[in-house]
Write a protein that holds these residues in place. Structure first.
Motif, mmCIF file in Angstrom:
data_model
loop_
_atom_site.group_PDB
_atom_site.id
_atom_site.type_symbol
_atom_site.label_atom_id
_atom_site.label_comp_id
_atom_site.label_asym_id
_atom_site.label_seq_id
_atom_site.Cartn_x
_atom_site.Cartn_y
_atom_site.Cartn_z
ATOM 1 N N ALA A 170 -9.221 -9.068 -10.883
ATOM 2 C CA ALA A 170 -10.021 -9.374 -11.828
ATOM 3 C C ALA A 170 -9.440 -9.340 -13.126
ATOM 4 O O ALA A 170 -9.639 -10.144 -14.065
ATOM 5 C CB ALA A 170 -11.391 -8.431 -12.029
ATOM 6 N N LEU A 171 -8.431 -8.434 -13.232
ATOM 7 C CA LEU A 171 -7.592 -8.283 -14.230
ATOM 8 C C LEU A 171 -6.418 -9.456 -14.530
ATOM 9 O O LEU A 171 -5.949 -9.525 -15.778
ATOM 10 C CB LEU A 171 -7.127 -6.947 -14.617
ATOM 11 C CG LEU A 171 -8.382 -5.797 -15.076
ATOM 12 C CD1 LEU A 171 -7.724 -4.488 -15.057
ATOM 13 C CD2 LEU A 171 -8.780 -6.176 -16.407
ATOM 14 N N THR A 172 -6.048 -9.730 -13.384
ATOM 15 C CA THR A 172 -4.698 -10.512 -13.155
ATOM 16 C C THR A 172 -4.835 -12.056 -12.744
ATOM 17 O O THR A 172 -3.997 -12.708 -12.871
ATOM 18 C CB THR A 172 -3.850 -9.863 -12.266
ATOM 19 O OG1 THR A 172 -4.480 -10.040 -10.915
ATOM 20 C CG2 THR A 172 -3.229 -8.317 -12.393
ATOM 21 N N SER A 173 -6.075 -12.424 -12.314
ATOM 22 C CA SER A 173 -6.297 -13.802 -12.450
ATOM 23 C C SER A 173 -6.443 -14.617 -13.457
ATOM 24 O O SER A 173 -6.737 -14.083 -14.627
ATOM 25 C CB SER A 173 -7.712 -13.936 -11.570
ATOM 26 O OG SER A 173 -7.688 -13.300 -10.304
ATOM 27 N N PRO A 176 -9.492 -18.252 -18.919
ATOM 28 C CA PRO A 176 -9.508 -19.630 -19.973
ATOM 29 C C PRO A 176 -8.249 -19.270 -21.109
ATOM 30 O O PRO A 176 -7.638 -18.266 -20.917
ATOM 31 C CB PRO A 176 -10.576 -19.278 -20.728
ATOM 32 C CG PRO A 176 -11.634 -18.619 -19.755
ATOM 33 C CD PRO A 176 -10.666 -17.785 -18.954
ATOM 34 N N PRO A 177 -7.572 -20.209 -21.777
ATOM 35 C CA PRO A 177 -6.542 -20.096 -22.369
ATOM 36 C C PRO A 177 -6.851 -19.349 -23.524
ATOM 37 O O PRO A 177 -5.640 -18.574 -24.139
ATOM 38 C CB PRO A 177 -6.101 -21.575 -22.815
ATOM 39 C CG PRO A 177 -7.422 -22.488 -22.729
ATOM 40 C CD PRO A 177 -8.085 -21.858 -21.571
ATOM 41 N N ASP A 178 -7.994 -19.238 -24.049
ATOM 42 C CA ASP A 178 -8.308 -18.291 -25.071
ATOM 43 C C ASP A 178 -8.417 -16.910 -24.859
ATOM 44 O O ASP A 178 -8.940 -16.552 -23.845
ATOM 45 C CB ASP A 178 -9.614 -18.878 -25.844
ATOM 46 C CG ASP A 178 -9.858 -18.046 -27.035
ATOM 47 O OD1 ASP A 178 -9.248 -18.081 -28.244
ATOM 48 O OD2 ASP A 178 -10.731 -17.150 -27.072
ATOM 49 N N ALA A 179 -7.552 -16.197 -25.688
ATOM 50 C CA ALA A 179 -7.648 -14.642 -25.188
ATOM 51 C C ALA A 179 -8.782 -13.929 -25.364
ATOM 52 O O ALA A 179 -8.981 -13.189 -24.232
ATOM 53 C CB ALA A 179 -6.367 -13.841 -26.072
ATOM 54 N N VAL A 180 -9.658 -14.378 -26.234
ATOM 55 C CA VAL A 180 -11.046 -13.626 -26.224
ATOM 56 C C VAL A 180 -11.786 -13.983 -25.147
ATOM 57 O O VAL A 180 -12.482 -13.387 -24.458
ATOM 58 C CB VAL A 180 -11.684 -13.965 -27.679
ATOM 59 C CG1 VAL A 180 -12.982 -13.272 -27.617
ATOM 60 C CG2 VAL A 180 -10.891 -13.470 -28.798
ATOM 61 N N ARG A 182 -10.680 -15.163 -22.215
ATOM 62 C CA ARG A 182 -10.120 -14.504 -20.850
ATOM 63 C C ARG A 182 -10.573 -13.232 -20.819
ATOM 64 O O ARG A 182 -10.936 -12.755 -19.735
ATOM 65 C CB ARG A 182 -8.621 -14.640 -21.317
ATOM 66 C CG ARG A 182 -7.778 -14.592 -20.127
ATOM 67 C CD ARG A 182 -6.135 -14.822 -19.971
ATOM 68 N NE ARG A 182 -5.723 -14.290 -21.122
ATOM 69 C CZ ARG A 182 -5.183 -14.981 -22.010
ATOM 70 N NH1 ARG A 182 -5.511 -16.321 -22.027
ATOM 71 N NH2 ARG A 182 -4.495 -14.531 -23.022
ATOM 72 N N TRP A 183 -10.444 -12.459 -22.138
ATOM 73 C CA TRP A 183 -11.026 -10.856 -21.544
ATOM 74 C C TRP A 183 -12.412 -10.781 -21.462
ATOM 75 O O TRP A 183 -13.017 -9.884 -20.701
ATOM 76 C CB TRP A 183 -10.414 -10.260 -23.070
ATOM 77 C CG TRP A 183 -8.986 -9.657 -22.795
ATOM 78 C CD1 TRP A 183 -8.046 -10.224 -23.472
ATOM 79 C CD2 TRP A 183 -8.558 -8.780 -22.074
ATOM 80 N NE1 TRP A 183 -6.665 -9.325 -23.122
ATOM 81 C CE2 TRP A 183 -7.201 -8.687 -22.252
ATOM 82 C CE3 TRP A 183 -9.198 -7.973 -21.189
ATOM 83 C CZ2 TRP A 183 -6.243 -7.764 -21.820
ATOM 84 C CZ3 TRP A 183 -8.395 -6.908 -20.590
ATOM 85 C CH2 TRP A 183 -6.912 -6.992 -20.614
ATOM 86 N N ARG A 184 -13.218 -11.811 -21.726
ATOM 87 C CA ARG A 184 -14.747 -11.811 -21.750
ATOM 88 C C ARG A 184 -14.851 -12.262 -20.192
ATOM 89 O O ARG A 184 -15.829 -11.512 -19.410
ATOM 90 C CB ARG A 184 -15.458 -12.699 -22.545
ATOM 91 C CG ARG A 184 -15.545 -12.277 -24.214
ATOM 92 C CD ARG A 184 -16.366 -13.413 -24.972
ATOM 93 N NE ARG A 184 -16.567 -12.935 -26.146
ATOM 94 C CZ ARG A 184 -16.906 -13.761 -27.161
ATOM 95 N NH1 ARG A 184 -17.305 -15.126 -26.839
ATOM 96 N NH2 ARG A 184 -17.260 -13.373 -28.557
ATOM 97 N N GLU A 185 -14.030 -12.785 -19.809
ATOM 98 C CA GLU A 185 -14.370 -13.444 -18.287
ATOM 99 C C GLU A 185 -13.943 -12.152 -17.488
ATOM 100 O O GLU A 185 -14.133 -11.857 -16.459
ATOM 101 C CB GLU A 185 -13.313 -14.476 -18.044
ATOM 102 C CG GLU A 185 -13.291 -15.091 -16.755
ATOM 103 C CD GLU A 185 -14.553 -15.590 -16.111
ATOM 104 O OE1 GLU A 185 -15.061 -15.551 -14.841
ATOM 105 O OE2 GLU A 185 -15.542 -15.874 -16.958
ATOM 106 N N ARG A 186 -12.904 -11.549 -17.792
ATOM 107 C CA ARG A 186 -12.304 -10.206 -16.974
ATOM 108 C C ARG A 186 -13.509 -9.174 -17.172
ATOM 109 O O ARG A 186 -13.517 -8.467 -16.093
ATOM 110 C CB ARG A 186 -10.676 -9.774 -17.654
ATOM 111 C CG ARG A 186 -9.798 -10.743 -17.475
ATOM 112 C CD ARG A 186 -8.655 -10.291 -18.199
ATOM 113 N NE ARG A 186 -7.364 -11.067 -17.786
ATOM 114 C CZ ARG A 186 -6.306 -11.244 -18.265
ATOM 115 N NH1 ARG A 186 -5.973 -10.013 -19.486
ATOM 116 N NH2 ARG A 186 -5.196 -11.861 -18.001
#
Length: 361
Positions: A170-173, A176-180, A182-186
């Motif tokens: 979950a943390l390494t896959s 999205p390119p946007d950092a925020v 991406r962390w929401r997705e994680r």
């Protein structure tokens, strides 16, 4: 290919059992009900207080619950157990084919300890749930992955390692390119893993309600199977000592030699995963190798390799490799053919070990 391999491998193991039944005049039920099957039977019939020493708490409730359901329907455990394992071994092989290709699935079906994926043990049921959980997570279907991981967590303690490895995924896959975003997705992926975590917590809580101890599972493992905390090098030397000739149990030393080989294969699989930046797959194998190295000795690693799908992905990759030079291709085919034939021979011998009641890891 996977279906044919499943039929052939199950058929060969069944043939060993049938030949022994005819030669020794034993019933199939007697040959199938070996070792842990007796514990599962006791658990299905009497629950976790079925043994005064509390060792039944070393087992998770998923498979015994299915056995209990079968008994309520009038189906003997040796029948329901074989049916469950047969079906689940096929489901696990299909998931493994999706993860690592058909050759990985074929190698797994003909694994040296494949007998444990057809008898009433937890391996087939766990692998079916865990492999599909991994496959779904890799396709970003985290709700389904979490449900399947929850099923796996009812079957054996390896579910805890599965949740941890899925968290690494979950943390390494990629996201999205946007950092925020991406962390929401994680965070979304990690939230789904609370479901299988709750299953594990419920089991620990249930054992606590019976014993008043939060470590009831670990205590049962240490009491019944000498799985007390041991430093890795001490565990290794204890296993080496078990490989020495044993007049009382002459077939035990080869099995403990195989335990050491299985640990080495685990380390090799970790290295292969790291070389390909498969961080989650590497963590899945690594945490189990570490856990086995902290026990009094290496025990049941020969069965645990069935859970290490990255190992079979590696084997499938090597088997499907095509060298550029014609001569190298011939050598490669010969080596792969000999390795496959050797695995089948060991699988048949291991089936004989199990069905004759000898220690088979």
């Amino acid at each position: 290919m996977v279906l044919q391999a499943w039929l052939a491998s199950r058929g060969l193991i069944a043939l060993v059992a049938l030949l022994l039944a005819v030669y020794q005049g034993r019933s199939l039920a007697d040959m199938i009900d070996q070792w842990d099957v007796e514990h599962f039977t006791n658990l299905a019939l009497h629950g976790y207080l079925g043994r005064a020493d509390g060792t039944l708490m070393a087992f998770f409730p998923g498979l015994p619950a299915l056995f209990r359901l079968g008994l309520e329907l009038g189906i003997p455990i040796y029948v329901s157990g074989v049916v469950i394992s047969a079906i689940c071994s096929y489901l696990a092989a299909v998931a493994l084919a999706r993860l690592g290709g058909p050759l990985a699935a074929v190698a797994w079906l003909f694994a040296p300890t494949a007998v444990f994926t057809i008898v009433p043990y937890t391996e087939a049921l766990f692998c079916a749930a865990a492999f599909w959980a991994w496959e779904r997570a890799r396709r970003d279907r985290w709700a389904t992955a979490a449900l399947l991981a929850g099923v796996a967590c009812t079957v054996r303690v390896s579910g805890l390692f599965l949740v941890g490895a899925l968290a690494v995924m979950a943390l390494t896959s990629a996201g999205p390119p946007d950092a925020v975003q991406r962390w929401r997705e994680r965070g979304r992926r990690l939230l789904w893993l609370l479901l299988p975590t709750a299953v594990l917590a419920a089991f620990v809580g249930y054992l606590y309600s019976l014993t008043g101890s939060w470590t009831a599972w670990y205590t049962a493992q240490a009491t019944g199977w000498a799985r007390s905390m041991t430093l890795p090098w001490e565990s290794f030397w204890n296993t080496v000592a078990a490989t020495h000739p044993n007049p009382d149990h002459p077939l035990w030393p080869p099995v403990f030699v195989a335990e050491i080989v299985s640990m080495a294969l685990g380390v090799l699989a970790i290295g292969w995963c790291l070389g390909r930046r498969l961080w989650a797959e590497a963590s899945w194998v690594a945490v189990q190798v570490l856990a086995f190295s902290l026990s009094y000795w290496f025990m049941s690693v020969n069965r645990a390799i069935l859970l290490w799908f990255p190992l079979w992905m590696m084997i499938g990759h090597l088997a499907g490799w095509r060298p550029g030079h014609p001569g190298a291709r011939v050598i490669h085919r010969v080596v792969v053919g000999l390795a496959f034939a050797g695995s089948i021979v060991v699988m048949l011998v291991w089936s004989w070990l199990y069905f004759t009641g000898n220690w088979a890891s």
